[in-house]
Design a protein around this motif. Sequence first.
Motif, PDB file in Angstrom:
ATOM      1  N   LEU A  27      35.916  35.235  21.508  1.00 23.70           N
ATOM      2  CA  LEU A  27      35.646  34.427  22.695  1.00 23.70           C
ATOM      3  C   LEU A  27      35.301  35.306  23.893  1.00 23.70           C
ATOM      4  N   ARG A  28      34.460  34.767  24.752  1.00 24.62           N
ATOM      5  CA  ARG A  28      34.250  35.318  26.091  1.00 24.62           C
ATOM      6  C   ARG A  28      34.742  34.265  27.066  1.00 24.62           C
ATOM      7  N   TRP A  29      35.884  34.553  27.683  1.00 23.06           N
ATOM      8  CA  TRP A  29      36.586  33.581  28.512  1.00 23.06           C
ATOM      9  C   TRP A  29      36.093  33.634  29.950  1.00 23.06           C
ATOM     10  N   HIS A  30      35.979  32.463  30.562  1.00 28.02           N
ATOM     11  CA  HIS A  30      35.955  32.377  32.023  1.00 28.02           C
ATOM     12  C   HIS A  30      37.381  32.053  32.451  1.00 28.02           C
ATOM     13  N   VAL A  31      37.943  32.900  33.289  1.00 29.68           N
ATOM     14  CA  VAL A  31      39.322  32.715  33.737  1.00 29.68           C
ATOM     15  C   VAL A  31      39.400  33.052  35.215  1.00 29.68           C
ATOM     16  N   GLN A  32      40.215  32.305  35.928  1.00 26.31           N
ATOM     17  CA  GLN A  32      40.455  32.578  37.343  1.00 26.31           C
ATOM     18  C   GLN A  32      41.882  33.090  37.522  1.00 26.31           C
ATOM     19  N   VAL A  33      42.017  34.160  38.278  1.00 24.72           N
ATOM     20  CA  VAL A  33      43.325  34.763  38.558  1.00 24.72           C
ATOM     21  C   VAL A  33      43.446  34.936  40.061  1.00 24.72           C
ATOM     22  N   MET A  34      44.547  34.436  40.607  1.00 23.11           N
ATOM     23  CA  MET A  34      44.741  34.525  42.058  1.00 23.11           C
ATOM     24  C   MET A  34      46.225  34.533  42.395  1.00 23.11           C
ATOM     25  N   GLY A  35      46.554  35.063  43.555  1.00 23.01           N
ATOM     26  CA  GLY A  35      47.918  35.028  44.050  1.00 23.01           C
ATOM     27  C   GLY A  35      48.755  36.199  43.590  1.00 23.01           C
ATOM     28  N   ALA A  36      50.057  36.118  43.871  1.00 27.46           N
ATOM     29  CA  ALA A  36      51.015  37.157  43.497  1.00 27.46           C
ATOM     30  C   ALA A  36      52.366  36.494  43.247  1.00 27.46           C
ATOM     31  N   GLY A  37      53.164  37.137  42.399  1.00 31.92           N
ATOM     32  CA  GLY A  37      54.464  36.585  42.068  1.00 31.92           C
ATOM     33  C   GLY A  37      54.563  36.314  40.574  1.00 31.92           C
ATOM     34  N   PRO A  38      55.557  35.531  40.154  1.00 34.23           N
ATOM     35  CA  PRO A  38      55.686  35.197  38.737  1.00 34.23           C
ATOM     36  C   PRO A  38      54.396  34.572  38.202  1.00 34.23           C
ATOM     37  N   VAL A  39      54.077  34.850  36.951  1.00 36.47           N
ATOM     38  CA  VAL A  39      52.829  34.363  36.363  1.00 36.47           C
ATOM     39  C   VAL A  39      52.954  32.886  36.006  1.00 36.47           C
ATOM     40  N   ALA A  49      37.729  21.585  33.210  1.00 29.48           N
ATOM     41  CA  ALA A  49      37.559  23.034  33.294  1.00 29.48           C
ATOM     42  C   ALA A  49      38.354  23.490  34.517  1.00 29.48           C
ATOM     43  N   THR A  50      38.160  24.734  34.924  1.00 26.91           N
ATOM     44  CA  THR A  50      38.951  25.261  36.041  1.00 26.91           C
ATOM     45  C   THR A  50      38.716  24.511  37.351  1.00 26.91           C
ATOM     46  N   HIS A  51      37.603  23.788  37.460  1.00 25.87           N
ATOM     47  CA  HIS A  51      37.371  23.023  38.691  1.00 25.87           C
ATOM     48  C   HIS A  51      38.460  21.988  38.924  1.00 25.87           C
ATOM     49  N   SER A  52      39.141  21.576  37.842  1.00 22.37           N
ATOM     50  CA  SER A  52      40.203  20.582  37.971  1.00 22.37           C
ATOM     51  C   SER A  52      41.356  21.086  38.846  1.00 22.37           C
ATOM     52  N   TRP A  53      41.479  22.431  38.941  1.00 20.82           N
ATOM     53  CA  TRP A  53      42.550  23.043  39.739  1.00 20.82           C
ATOM     54  C   TRP A  53      42.061  23.505  41.107  1.00 20.82           C
TER      55      TRP A  53
END
Length: 293
Positions: A27-39, A49-53
């Motif tokens: 797979l080639r994933w599209h993933v969004q990563v943001m913020g800091a703290g517990p995962v 898709a990620t637009h839902s968030w």
Amino acid sequence: MSQPRWEVEGRDWPNRGASRFVDTARLRWHVQVMGAGPVLLLLHGTGAATHSWRDLAPLLAEHFTVVAPDLPGHGFTRGRPSGGLAMPAMARAVGELLHGLALEPALIVGHSAGAAIGMRLVLDGIAVPARIVGLSPALLPFPGLAATLFPGLARLLFVNPFVPHLVAGLARGPGDAGRYLMRATGSTIDPTGVALYRRLFATSDHVAGAITMMAEWDLDSLARDLPRMRGPSLIVHGAADAAIPLASVRQAAALLPDCRLEVLAGLGHLAHEERPDTVAALIRDFAEQPDAE
């Protein structure tokens, strides 16, 4: 088949600056990563898709490291996991993504079918979060006639190669996508959200991914395994949800050993898009609760 293109359909994708593309075995994933703290792992539902968030993820990123992928067959993720889009295969694929990112979720939040994948991650020992949240979760087989009709219809659509093109053509047509979403989900979301759903469903690959996922879904096995879940869980459900009956969600909550159910008046299946502030507060408060002795 037509694919959602990052340079076209993704040109103004919500939270685009947090996006990255990650390769795993198939797979080639599209993933969004943001913020800091517990995962905190966010898993969207079928056809999303990620637009839902788009509004919820930044709120959660004030307290967590948020990881939100497009699931296989959806959005801008490419390829198919070994085992196709069946629930165990999807869970294994998400586990491979987390391994590739060197991240272990302390909290899993899944919407609809994404909640089922989250539960499978825990039940299969792929992830060991402290807590799990289901937003309008699809955890039990469809009630009544739909239990046999819906999966069978999805399989019938899956074997017809013209269906994804037909649905994509309808999405590109002049119809009112917002009204359709309202009927299907019981939710009224903002015009930006409606436009993004319509943009995805105008691509036949995304439609095919959603249909394939439905055709390969097995909620009977998940329902049998729910009593084995470990750790606290929270279910948040919109009282006006037109996709998943509240009675079904209550039944699922009763099967989980340590579960709290929150019902949100006046909201539908996309409650996290209608009131992201309310849902973010519930998730944050749940994460901060002390563990039982």
